[in-house]
Design a protein around this motif. Sequence first.
Motif, short mmCIF file in Angstrom:
data_model
loop_
_atom_site.label_atom_id
_atom_site.label_comp_id
_atom_site.label_asym_id
_atom_site.label_seq_id
_atom_site.Cartn_x
_atom_site.Cartn_y
_atom_site.Cartn_z
N TYR A 138 3.18 5.82 -3.00
CA TYR A 138 4.38 6.51 -3.48
C TYR A 138 4.35 6.63 -5.00
O TYR A 138 4.60 7.72 -5.55
CB TYR A 138 5.63 5.75 -3.03
N GLU A 139 4.03 5.56 -5.71
CA GLU A 139 3.98 5.59 -7.16
C GLU A 139 2.87 6.51 -7.66
O GLU A 139 3.05 7.23 -8.65
CB GLU A 139 3.79 4.18 -7.72
N LYS A 140 1.75 6.52 -6.96
CA LYS A 140 0.65 7.40 -7.34
C LYS A 140 1.06 8.86 -7.20
O LYS A 140 0.74 9.69 -8.05
CB LYS A 140 -0.58 7.10 -6.49
N SER A 141 1.78 9.19 -6.14
CA SER A 141 2.23 10.57 -5.96
C SER A 141 3.23 10.98 -7.03
O SER A 141 3.24 12.12 -7.49
CB SER A 141 2.81 10.77 -4.56
N ILE A 142 4.07 10.04 -7.45
CA ILE A 142 5.02 10.33 -8.53
C ILE A 142 4.27 10.61 -9.84
O ILE A 142 4.57 11.57 -10.55
CB ILE A 142 6.01 9.16 -8.72
N TYR A 143 3.28 9.79 -10.14
CA TYR A 143 2.50 9.99 -11.37
C TYR A 143 1.74 11.31 -11.34
O TYR A 143 1.65 12.01 -12.36
CB TYR A 143 1.53 8.83 -11.60
N LYS A 144 1.19 11.67 -10.19
CA LYS A 144 0.49 12.95 -10.08
C LYS A 144 1.44 14.12 -10.28
O LYS A 144 1.11 15.11 -10.92
CB LYS A 144 -0.21 13.06 -8.72
N ALA A 145 2.64 14.00 -9.73
CA ALA A 145 3.64 15.07 -9.89
C ALA A 145 4.04 15.22 -11.35
O ALA A 145 4.17 16.34 -11.85
CB ALA A 145 4.86 14.79 -9.02
N GLN A 146 4.20 14.10 -12.04
CA GLN A 146 4.54 14.17 -13.46
C GLN A 146 3.41 14.79 -14.27
O GLN A 146 3.65 15.61 -15.16
CB GLN A 146 4.86 12.77 -13.99
N ALA A 163 0.83 -1.21 0.00
CA ALA A 163 0.00 0.00 0.00
C ALA A 163 0.87 1.25 0.00
O ALA A 163 0.56 2.23 -0.71
CB ALA A 163 -0.93 0.00 1.20
N GLU A 164 1.94 1.26 0.76
CA GLU A 164 2.84 2.41 0.78
C GLU A 164 3.52 2.60 -0.57
O GLU A 164 3.69 3.72 -1.04
CB GLU A 164 3.89 2.24 1.88
#
Length: 129
Positions: A82-90, A77-78
Amino acid sequence: MALQWMILAYVVAAEAAVAIVLTLPSPRAIKSRIVSLISLILQPSLFIIPFAGFQLLDIYWKNEHRLMCTGEICTAAERDRYEKSIYKAQRNAVLCIGACLLYWCIYRICKYHRDIQSMEVVEKRYKDE
């Protein structure tokens, strides 16, 4: 924070619509009126450049201070978060760059149209002489 990204998304959508309207073929009289109207709107809408720049700095700062989630210490889940936050930032970085690029394109299209109009006036003056 989501409100800022929503505003930026709407601005990018509006800029894209304006760019499409500017590039569509239309009669000369209508085109000149559209360009003059958009030229009047361009200066107040310049706020989008520093706004997008600030958002890019925010993305950079958050990226530099983000907790890394690698290795065996992270749960699934963590890692997904983390990956979701990276994709949102991109996605948000592309949105900021798109806002600046579309503003520049609209500005250049209006400037080229005004230059063409002034050249036509000069050409007509030379033909009359």
